[in-house]
Design a protein around this motif. Sequence first.
Motif, PDB file in Angstrom:
ATOM      1  N   GLU A 263      55.631  60.376  34.623  1.00 30.87           N
ATOM      2  CA  GLU A 263      55.851  59.929  33.249  1.00 30.87           C
ATOM      3  C   GLU A 263      55.064  58.651  32.978  1.00 30.87           C
ATOM      4  OE1 GLU A 263      58.600  56.583  34.242  1.00 30.87           O
ATOM      5  OE2 GLU A 263      57.867  57.211  32.274  1.00 30.87           O
ATOM      6  N   ALA A 264      55.055  58.218  31.716  1.00 33.32           N
ATOM      7  CA  ALA A 264      54.098  57.214  31.261  1.00 33.32           C
ATOM      8  C   ALA A 264      54.207  55.890  32.022  1.00 33.32           C
ATOM      9  CB  ALA A 264      54.281  56.968  29.762  1.00 33.32           C
ATOM     10  N   VAL A 265      55.428  55.353  32.165  1.00 29.94           N
ATOM     11  CA  VAL A 265      55.570  54.058  32.820  1.00 29.94           C
ATOM     12  C   VAL A 265      55.181  54.144  34.285  1.00 29.94           C
ATOM     13  CG1 VAL A 265      57.183  52.221  33.430  1.00 29.94           C
ATOM     14  CG2 VAL A 265      57.355  53.327  31.199  1.00 29.94           C
ATOM     15  N   GLN A 266      55.581  55.212  34.967  1.00 30.15           N
ATOM     16  CA  GLN A 266      55.205  55.395  36.364  1.00 30.15           C
ATOM     17  C   GLN A 266      53.690  55.501  36.518  1.00 30.15           C
ATOM     18  OE1 GLN A 266      57.383  58.792  37.835  1.00 30.15           O
ATOM     19  NE2 GLN A 266      59.221  57.588  38.235  1.00 30.15           N
ATOM     20  N   THR A 267      53.039  56.223  35.605  1.00 30.79           N
ATOM     21  CA  THR A 267      51.585  56.345  35.652  1.00 30.79           C
ATOM     22  C   THR A 267      50.921  54.985  35.468  1.00 30.79           C
ATOM     23  OG1 THR A 267      51.644  58.609  34.811  1.00 30.79           O
ATOM     24  CG2 THR A 267      49.573  57.407  34.560  1.00 30.79           C
ATOM     25  N   THR A 268      51.425  54.208  34.521  1.00 31.58           N
ATOM     26  CA  THR A 268      50.870  52.875  34.281  1.00 31.58           C
ATOM     27  C   THR A 268      50.986  52.001  35.521  1.00 31.58           C
ATOM     28  OG1 THR A 268      51.358  52.972  31.919  1.00 31.58           O
ATOM     29  CG2 THR A 268      51.093  50.787  32.888  1.00 31.58           C
ATOM     30  N   VAL A 269      52.160  51.994  36.141  1.00 28.71           N
ATOM     31  CA  VAL A 269      52.379  51.168  37.329  1.00 28.71           C
ATOM     32  C   VAL A 269      51.516  51.663  38.486  1.00 28.71           C
ATOM     33  CG1 VAL A 269      54.082  50.500  39.068  1.00 28.71           C
ATOM     34  CG2 VAL A 269      54.682  50.443  36.641  1.00 28.71           C
ATOM     35  N   LEU A 270      51.407  52.978  38.669  1.00 28.82           N
ATOM     36  CA  LEU A 270      50.586  53.522  39.755  1.00 28.82           C
ATOM     37  C   LEU A 270      49.120  53.154  39.571  1.00 28.82           C
ATOM     38  CD1 LEU A 270      50.307  55.345  42.268  1.00 28.82           C
ATOM     39  CD2 LEU A 270      49.940  57.262  40.690  1.00 28.82           C
ATOM     40  N   LEU A 271      48.615  53.282  38.345  1.00 28.29           N
ATOM     41  CA  LEU A 271      47.209  52.950  38.094  1.00 28.29           C
ATOM     42  C   LEU A 271      46.948  51.459  38.305  1.00 28.29           C
ATOM     43  CD1 LEU A 271      46.448  55.192  34.985  1.00 28.29           C
ATOM     44  CD2 LEU A 271      45.531  55.448  37.298  1.00 28.29           C
ATOM     45  N   ALA A 272      47.868  50.629  37.835  1.00 25.98           N
ATOM     46  CA  ALA A 272      47.716  49.187  38.067  1.00 25.98           C
ATOM     47  C   ALA A 272      47.746  48.885  39.563  1.00 25.98           C
ATOM     48  CB  ALA A 272      48.827  48.427  37.346  1.00 25.98           C
ATOM     49  N   PHE A 273      48.655  49.522  40.278  1.00 24.13           N
ATOM     50  CA  PHE A 273      48.786  49.338  41.722  1.00 24.13           C
ATOM     51  C   PHE A 273      47.500  49.732  42.441  1.00 24.13           C
ATOM     52  CE2 PHE A 273      50.046  51.278  45.831  1.00 24.13           C
ATOM     53  CZ  PHE A 273      50.623  50.181  46.447  1.00 24.13           C
ATOM     54  N   SER A 274      46.882  50.830  42.004  1.00 22.07           N
ATOM     55  CA  SER A 274      45.686  51.339  42.681  1.00 22.07           C
ATOM     56  C   SER A 274      44.460  50.475  42.447  1.00 22.07           C
ATOM     57  CB  SER A 274      45.388  52.763  42.202  1.00 22.07           C
ATOM     58  OG  SER A 274      44.910  52.759  40.864  1.00 22.07           O
ATOM     59  N   ALA A 275      44.453  49.685  41.376  1.00 23.48           N
ATOM     60  CA  ALA A 275      43.263  48.914  41.006  1.00 23.48           C
ATOM     61  C   ALA A 275      43.390  47.428  41.321  1.00 23.48           C
ATOM     62  CB  ALA A 275      42.989  49.099  39.509  1.00 23.48           C
ATOM     63  N   LEU A 276      44.458  47.026  42.018  1.00 28.86           N
ATOM     64  CA  LEU A 276      44.659  45.611  42.319  1.00 28.86           C
ATOM     65  C   LEU A 276      43.575  45.082  43.253  1.00 28.86           C
ATOM     66  CD1 LEU A 276      48.511  45.583  43.010  1.00 28.86           C
ATOM     67  CD2 LEU A 276      47.350  44.547  41.045  1.00 28.86           C
ATOM     68  N   PRO A 277      43.278  43.793  43.179  1.00 27.67           N
ATOM     69  CA  PRO A 277      42.428  43.186  44.206  1.00 27.67           C
ATOM     70  C   PRO A 277      43.078  43.326  45.574  1.00 27.67           C
ATOM     71  CG  PRO A 277      42.729  41.696  42.349  1.00 27.67           C
ATOM     72  CD  PRO A 277      43.691  42.824  42.146  1.00 27.67           C
ATOM     73  N   THR A 278      42.276  43.222  46.608  1.00 25.93           N
ATOM     74  CA  THR A 278      42.810  43.358  47.956  1.00 25.93           C
ATOM     75  C   THR A 278      43.690  42.160  48.307  1.00 25.93           C
ATOM     76  OG1 THR A 278      42.182  43.997  50.202  1.00 25.93           O
ATOM     77  CG2 THR A 278      40.980  42.163  49.215  1.00 25.93           C
ATOM     78  N   ALA A 279      44.447  42.282  49.368  1.00 30.04           N
ATOM     79  CA  ALA A 279      45.406  41.240  49.756  1.00 30.04           C
ATOM     80  C   ALA A 279      44.688  39.970  50.182  1.00 30.04           C
ATOM     81  CB  ALA A 279      46.293  41.750  50.899  1.00 30.04           C
ATOM     82  N   SER A 280      45.170  38.831  49.697  1.00 29.18           N
ATOM     83  CA  SER A 280      44.561  37.552  50.069  1.00 29.18           C
ATOM     84  C   SER A 280      44.783  37.225  51.538  1.00 29.18           C
ATOM     85  CB  SER A 280      45.114  36.433  49.186  1.00 29.18           C
ATOM     86  OG  SER A 280      46.527  36.355  49.290  1.00 29.18           O
ATOM     87  N   SER A 281      45.748  37.883  52.171  1.00 31.11           N
ATOM     88  CA  SER A 281      46.025  37.629  53.587  1.00 31.11           C
ATOM     89  C   SER A 281      45.118  38.420  54.515  1.00 31.11           C
ATOM     90  CB  SER A 281      47.489  37.952  53.897  1.00 31.11           C
ATOM     91  OG  SER A 281      47.778  39.304  53.581  1.00 31.11           O
ATOM     92  N   CYS A 282      44.189  39.206  53.969  1.00 33.99           N
ATOM     93  CA  CYS A 282      43.276  39.970  54.836  1.00 33.99           C
ATOM     94  C   CYS A 282      42.505  39.052  55.770  1.00 33.99           C
ATOM     95  CB  CYS A 282      42.297  40.788  53.994  1.00 33.99           C
ATOM     96  SG  CYS A 282      42.973  42.276  53.230  1.00 33.99           S
ATOM     97  N   TYR A 283      41.999  37.939  55.196  1.00 28.15           N
ATOM     98  CA  TYR A 283      41.184  37.055  56.033  1.00 28.15           C
ATOM     99  C   TYR A 283      42.034  36.324  57.072  1.00 28.15           C
ATOM    100  CZ  TYR A 283      42.607  32.912  53.338  1.00 28.15           C
ATOM    101  OH  TYR A 283      43.319  31.894  52.743  1.00 28.15           O
ATOM    102  N   VAL A 284      43.302  36.068  56.740  1.00 31.73           N
ATOM    103  CA  VAL A 284      44.194  35.422  57.698  1.00 31.73           C
ATOM    104  C   VAL A 284      44.424  36.338  58.896  1.00 31.73           C
ATOM    105  CG1 VAL A 284      46.490  34.443  58.041  1.00 31.73           C
ATOM    106  CG2 VAL A 284      45.308  34.104  55.869  1.00 31.73           C
ATOM    107  N   LEU A 285      44.682  37.618  58.618  1.00 29.72           N
ATOM    108  CA  LEU A 285      44.914  38.586  59.686  1.00 29.72           C
ATOM    109  C   LEU A 285      43.671  38.745  60.551  1.00 29.72           C
ATOM    110  CD1 LEU A 285      46.744  40.717  60.991  1.00 29.72           C
ATOM    111  CD2 LEU A 285      45.887  42.361  59.308  1.00 29.72           C
ATOM    112  N   ALA A 286      42.496  38.844  59.905  1.00 33.54           N
ATOM    113  CA  ALA A 286      41.251  39.003  60.667  1.00 33.54           C
ATOM    114  C   ALA A 286      40.991  37.796  61.559  1.00 33.54           C
ATOM    115  CB  ALA A 286      40.084  39.228  59.708  1.00 33.54           C
TER     116      ALA A 286
END
Length: 301
Positions: free
Chosen positions: A245-268
Amino acid sequence: MNYAQLLFPDFSLILCGYLICRYTALNRSVWQPVESLVYYLLFPVLLFQSIVKSPIDLGMASGLMVAGLASGVCGIALAYALPHLPWLGRHIDARDHAASAQVAFRFNSFIGLALAERLAGSQGLLLIAVLIGVCVPLFNVAAVWPMARQGQHSFARELLRNPLILATATGLVANLLGFRIPAWAEPTIGRISAASLALGLMAAGAGMQFGLLTRSKLLSASVLGIRHLLQPLVAWAMARLLGLEAVQTTVLLAFSALPTASSCYVLAARMGYNGPYVAGLVTLSTLLGMASLTLALGVLR
């Protein structure tokens, strides 16, 4: 709707964090403890509150969870496949790939939670908290595994001590058991949650680095292309396939297009890999997030 205008408040906080860190006395020595405070206390409180605030209808949320996991698995598979592509693999350094593969599928939860609230209010917060709850464990395993395999590290302890996994898991269990935050505690927890969003976005900006962006250009373009172009397309296809449904689609699309996690470099860096290179990818991903979120929400939706 003007999605660039919608996203501007969140990205302006990121810019504020970057400028304050680079051009004032509030440098990295100040922001590193702030990152720890947000990561280990404020942000887990926000996740827990978002999940337990409203009852979860597993029947209604199951399609969203399946779509989020499926699109995430596709991103992981694409990132893992890069060294095995005949026209690309010979140009990729194995250690650089192990450290940067996580950039292709991990996500910045700070921006996600702030954006979901702006898009769909408390329902948006609940839905993206559910996505975070089911995806964070898988994505953390997938992020650690290539580096653990290359460097012969154990990743079980890292996963069990992850505050995001603990907060989302306890929040989901508490919600399903019917637990609700007492009324007398809600104002305090609400203020902590609000502080986590603002400080988290500013800390993400303070952590941005522009060095080493020219290293491994093909690998950089590949992981960022998966994160900011292919992931939204896969999420759009999953939403259509599962009839969200519409709200779930909106949240999923926003979730899929987010910038990567800022903690990536900390983990590496913590696992002995090229942290500054990954920090450069995180920085570029944060900037590309404006374009990918506009694509996902303004075009695909």
